[in-house]
Write a protein that holds these residues in place. Structure first.
Motif, PDB file in Angstrom:
ATOM      1  N   MET A   1       0.845  -1.172   0.000  1.00  0.00           N
ATOM      2  CA  MET A   1       0.000   0.000   0.000  1.00  0.00           C
ATOM      3  C   MET A   1       0.891   1.235   0.000  1.00  0.00           C
ATOM      4  O   MET A   1       1.917   1.276   0.653  1.00  0.00           O
ATOM      5  CB  MET A   1      -0.893  -0.009   1.239  1.00  0.00           C
ATOM      6  CG  MET A   1      -1.843   1.161   1.269  1.00  0.00           C
ATOM      7  SD  MET A   1      -3.087   1.014   2.544  1.00  0.00           S
ATOM      8  CE  MET A   1      -2.257   1.825   3.897  1.00  0.00           C
ATOM      9  N   SER A   2       0.499   2.261  -0.757  1.00  0.00           N
ATOM     10  CA  SER A   2       1.282   3.488  -0.771  1.00  0.00           C
ATOM     11  C   SER A   2       0.380   4.695  -0.568  1.00  0.00           C
ATOM     12  O   SER A   2      -0.834   4.643  -0.783  1.00  0.00           O
ATOM     13  CB  SER A   2       2.048   3.618  -2.083  1.00  0.00           C
ATOM     14  OG  SER A   2       1.162   3.772  -3.158  1.00  0.00           O
ATOM     15  N   VAL A   3       0.991   5.762  -0.142  1.00  0.00           N
ATOM     16  CA  VAL A   3       0.308   7.028   0.065  1.00  0.00           C
ATOM     17  C   VAL A   3       0.984   8.053  -0.829  1.00  0.00           C
ATOM     18  O   VAL A   3       2.215   8.093  -0.938  1.00  0.00           O
ATOM     19  CB  VAL A   3       0.393   7.473   1.542  1.00  0.00           C
ATOM     20  CG1 VAL A   3      -0.203   8.852   1.736  1.00  0.00           C
ATOM     21  CG2 VAL A   3      -0.301   6.457   2.437  1.00  0.00           C
ATOM     22  N   VAL A   4       0.187   8.878  -1.484  1.00  0.00           N
ATOM     23  CA  VAL A   4       0.714   9.907  -2.366  1.00  0.00           C
ATOM     24  C   VAL A   4       0.321  11.265  -1.809  1.00  0.00           C
ATOM     25  O   VAL A   4      -0.822  11.469  -1.401  1.00  0.00           O
ATOM     26  CB  VAL A   4       0.160   9.739  -3.797  1.00  0.00           C
ATOM     27  CG1 VAL A   4       0.602  10.873  -4.699  1.00  0.00           C
ATOM     28  CG2 VAL A   4       0.594   8.406  -4.379  1.00  0.00           C
ATOM     29  N   LYS A   5       1.268  12.179  -1.795  1.00  0.00           N
ATOM     30  CA  LYS A   5       1.020  13.553  -1.353  1.00  0.00           C
ATOM     31  C   LYS A   5       1.050  14.448  -2.580  1.00  0.00           C
ATOM     32  O   LYS A   5       1.789  14.195  -3.531  1.00  0.00           O
ATOM     33  CB  LYS A   5       2.085  13.987  -0.351  1.00  0.00           C
ATOM     34  CG  LYS A   5       1.835  15.359   0.232  1.00  0.00           C
ATOM     35  CD  LYS A   5       2.792  15.661   1.363  1.00  0.00           C
ATOM     36  CE  LYS A   5       2.420  17.000   1.990  1.00  0.00           C
ATOM     37  NZ  LYS A   5       3.185  17.234   3.213  1.00  0.00           N
TER      38      LYS A   5
ATOM     39  N   LYS B   1       5.214   9.962  -3.910  1.00  0.00           N
ATOM     40  CA  LYS B   1       4.990   8.943  -2.886  1.00  0.00           C
ATOM     41  C   LYS B   1       5.541   9.406  -1.543  1.00  0.00           C
ATOM     42  O   LYS B   1       6.625   9.976  -1.470  1.00  0.00           O
ATOM     43  CB  LYS B   1       5.675   7.626  -3.269  1.00  0.00           C
ATOM     44  CG  LYS B   1       5.027   6.933  -4.429  1.00  0.00           C
ATOM     45  CD  LYS B   1       5.728   5.621  -4.719  1.00  0.00           C
ATOM     46  CE  LYS B   1       5.125   4.962  -5.944  1.00  0.00           C
ATOM     47  NZ  LYS B   1       5.830   3.712  -6.272  1.00  0.00           N
ATOM     48  N   VAL B   2       4.777   9.130  -0.494  1.00  0.00           N
ATOM     49  CA  VAL B   2       5.209   9.422   0.868  1.00  0.00           C
ATOM     50  C   VAL B   2       6.033   8.242   1.358  1.00  0.00           C
ATOM     51  O   VAL B   2       5.608   7.087   1.228  1.00  0.00           O
ATOM     52  CB  VAL B   2       3.997   9.655   1.801  1.00  0.00           C
ATOM     53  CG1 VAL B   2       4.445   9.830   3.244  1.00  0.00           C
ATOM     54  CG2 VAL B   2       3.194  10.855   1.327  1.00  0.00           C
ATOM     55  N   GLU B   3       7.203   8.529   1.875  1.00  0.00           N
ATOM     56  CA  GLU B   3       8.062   7.463   2.397  1.00  0.00           C
ATOM     57  C   GLU B   3       7.597   7.072   3.793  1.00  0.00           C
ATOM     58  O   GLU B   3       7.264   7.932   4.602  1.00  0.00           O
ATOM     59  CB  GLU B   3       9.511   7.933   2.461  1.00  0.00           C
ATOM     60  CG  GLU B   3      10.116   8.166   1.112  1.00  0.00           C
ATOM     61  CD  GLU B   3      11.584   8.578   1.204  1.00  0.00           C
ATOM     62  OE1 GLU B   3      12.148   8.571   2.309  1.00  0.00           O
ATOM     63  OE2 GLU B   3      12.134   8.910   0.161  1.00  0.00           O
ATOM     64  N   HIS B   4       7.559   5.779   4.040  1.00  0.00           N
ATOM     65  CA  HIS B   4       7.181   5.273   5.356  1.00  0.00           C
ATOM     66  C   HIS B   4       8.445   4.922   6.132  1.00  0.00           C
ATOM     67  O   HIS B   4       9.359   4.320   5.596  1.00  0.00           O
ATOM     68  CB  HIS B   4       6.286   4.036   5.224  1.00  0.00           C
ATOM     69  CG  HIS B   4       4.991   4.351   4.554  1.00  0.00           C
ATOM     70  ND1 HIS B   4       3.954   4.957   5.198  1.00  0.00           N
ATOM     71  CD2 HIS B   4       4.590   4.175   3.277  1.00  0.00           C
ATOM     72  CE1 HIS B   4       2.958   5.136   4.354  1.00  0.00           C
ATOM     73  NE2 HIS B   4       3.317   4.666   3.175  1.00  0.00           N
TER      74      HIS B   4
ATOM     75  N   SER C   1       8.452   3.095   9.091  1.00  0.00           N
ATOM     76  CA  SER C   1       7.944   2.218  10.141  1.00  0.00           C
ATOM     77  C   SER C   1       9.070   1.559  10.927  1.00  0.00           C
ATOM     78  O   SER C   1       8.882   1.190  12.077  1.00  0.00           O
ATOM     79  CB  SER C   1       7.020   1.149   9.551  1.00  0.00           C
ATOM     80  OG  SER C   1       7.724   0.391   8.577  1.00  0.00           O
TER      81      SER C   1
END
Length: 80
Positions: A1-5, A64-67, A69
């Motif tokens: 899963m990825s998040v885009v800003k 892409k937002v870098e995770h 974790s």
């Protein structure tokens, strides 16, 4: 899963709206990694003495937002 800003930028050029958009993306790529797309949302120009002197293109740049974790502990708090 990825998040885009998405960030909004305005590029400028003395030549064209296309070059103004390219300048915005080029400048963004200096500090943003993993740019995935660009959406042109507005085009304007500065006029002097009946001539366009500067083209301006407003763009939304998606990346892409870098995770990070691996920096978080089991409870979701920062590891020490």
């Amino acid at each position: 899963m990825s998040v885009v800003k998405v960030v909004e930028l305005v590029g400028t050029s003395h030549e064209s709206w296309q070059e103004a958009a390219q300048m915005a993306v080029k400048e963004a790529s200096e500090s943003l990694r993993d740019i995935t797309g660009v959406d042109v949302v507005n085009q304007t120009a500065q006029v002097m003495d009946g001539q366009i002197t500067e083209y301006r293109t407003t763009v939304h740049v998606a990346f892409k937002v870098e995770h990070h974790s691996h920096l978080l502990g089991a409870a979701g708090t920062r590891a020490k």
